[in-house]
Design a protein around this motif. Sequence first.
Motif, PDB file in Angstrom:
ATOM      1  N   VAL A   1      49.425  30.048  46.021  1.00 31.30           N
ATOM      2  CA  VAL A   1      48.133  30.687  45.806  1.00 31.30           C
ATOM      3  C   VAL A   1      47.205  30.296  46.949  1.00 31.30           C
ATOM      4  O   VAL A   1      47.051  29.121  47.259  1.00 31.30           O
ATOM      5  CB  VAL A   1      47.504  30.247  44.457  1.00 31.30           C
ATOM      6  N   ARG A   2      46.596  31.292  47.551  1.00 32.68           N
ATOM      7  CA  ARG A   2      45.605  31.038  48.592  1.00 32.68           C
ATOM      8  C   ARG A   2      44.224  31.077  47.960  1.00 32.68           C
ATOM      9  O   ARG A   2      43.928  31.955  47.156  1.00 32.68           O
ATOM     10  CB  ARG A   2      45.669  32.103  49.676  1.00 32.68           C
ATOM     11  N   ALA A   3      43.374  30.136  48.347  1.00 27.64           N
ATOM     12  CA  ALA A   3      42.012  30.077  47.831  1.00 27.64           C
ATOM     13  C   ALA A   3      41.137  29.332  48.832  1.00 27.64           C
ATOM     14  O   ALA A   3      41.629  28.630  49.707  1.00 27.64           O
ATOM     15  CB  ALA A   3      41.975  29.395  46.473  1.00 27.64           C
ATOM     16  N   LEU A  19      38.068  25.634  43.652  1.00 21.50           N
ATOM     17  CA  LEU A  19      38.623  26.685  44.502  1.00 21.50           C
ATOM     18  C   LEU A  19      38.000  28.019  44.141  1.00 21.50           C
ATOM     19  O   LEU A  19      37.617  28.240  42.998  1.00 21.50           O
ATOM     20  CB  LEU A  19      40.146  26.770  44.310  1.00 21.50           C
ATOM     21  N   SER A  20      37.929  28.914  45.126  1.00 17.71           N
ATOM     22  CA  SER A  20      37.365  30.234  44.875  1.00 17.71           C
ATOM     23  C   SER A  20      38.125  31.288  45.663  1.00 17.71           C
ATOM     24  O   SER A  20      38.449  31.081  46.826  1.00 17.71           O
ATOM     25  CB  SER A  20      35.897  30.268  45.279  1.00 17.71           C
ATOM     26  N   ARG A  21      38.400  32.404  45.010  1.00 17.40           N
ATOM     27  CA  ARG A  21      38.944  33.573  45.706  1.00 17.40           C
ATOM     28  C   ARG A  21      37.867  34.652  45.797  1.00 17.40           C
ATOM     29  O   ARG A  21      38.094  35.698  46.377  1.00 17.40           O
ATOM     30  CB  ARG A  21      40.180  34.103  44.971  1.00 17.40           C
ATOM     31  N   ARG A  22      36.703  34.404  45.201  1.00 10.39           N
ATOM     32  CA  ARG A  22      35.606  35.375  45.204  1.00 10.39           C
ATOM     33  C   ARG A  22      34.613  35.123  46.348  1.00 10.39           C
ATOM     34  O   ARG A  22      33.871  36.014  46.723  1.00 10.39           O
ATOM     35  CB  ARG A  22      34.838  35.313  43.880  1.00 10.39           C
ATOM     36  N   GLU A  87      46.492  40.581  50.044  1.00 11.31           N
ATOM     37  CA  GLU A  87      46.113  39.263  49.520  1.00 11.31           C
ATOM     38  C   GLU A  87      44.944  39.371  48.548  1.00 11.31           C
ATOM     39  O   GLU A  87      44.850  38.621  47.580  1.00 11.31           O
ATOM     40  CB  GLU A  87      45.751  38.328  50.679  1.00 11.31           C
ATOM     41  N   SER A  89      44.392  41.850  46.535  1.00 10.69           N
ATOM     42  CA  SER A  89      44.803  42.773  45.454  1.00 10.69           C
ATOM     43  C   SER A  89      44.194  44.168  45.598  1.00 10.69           C
ATOM     44  O   SER A  89      43.676  44.728  44.641  1.00 10.69           O
ATOM     45  CB  SER A  89      44.457  42.185  44.090  1.00 10.69           C
TER      46      SER A  89
END
Length: 172
Positions: A1-3, A19-22, A87, A89
Amino acid sequence: VRAFVQEVRKENKGAQIILSRRHQNFVKKLFELEVPEIYEGIVEIKSISRLAGDRTKIAVYSKDEKVDSVGACVGMRGSRVKNIVTELSGEKIDIVRYQDDIREYIKEALKPAEVSEIKLDKANKRAEVIVADDQLSLAIGKHGQNVRLASKLVDWELDVRTRETAAREALK
């Protein structure tokens, strides 16, 4: 998982990593990983505005006139940006060319809409953007998304109107 590592807190039980993907810096780091010109500093990311999961607008600038900043980010047949979109989505990414001239920068930021005229209020960082009737929905975008992201990208308040609406407002 990348974050993106947003924060590290030291607590009694040890370290807690947030961690954040936003976060918009997540997109910035993805571009640094995918585009060697950004990693090397030839192309610079000037600004990013993001509605996570929907759309991102990114303004890029090339320090070398021989390197096309947008082309470097897109890659051959869109390969570089496709990897980032995968990545994220399927999040749409608009890559715009940064301009020192604020009028040109606003026109770039509002693409794909065609801008007819821009009236600036530099003191309040506001701009009245005039577009043709058929360009209004494109400039505003779905639920105001395009104009909202463009405003954040250029750091100016953008007011998009048709020529007819602007003329009516001027008469009042």
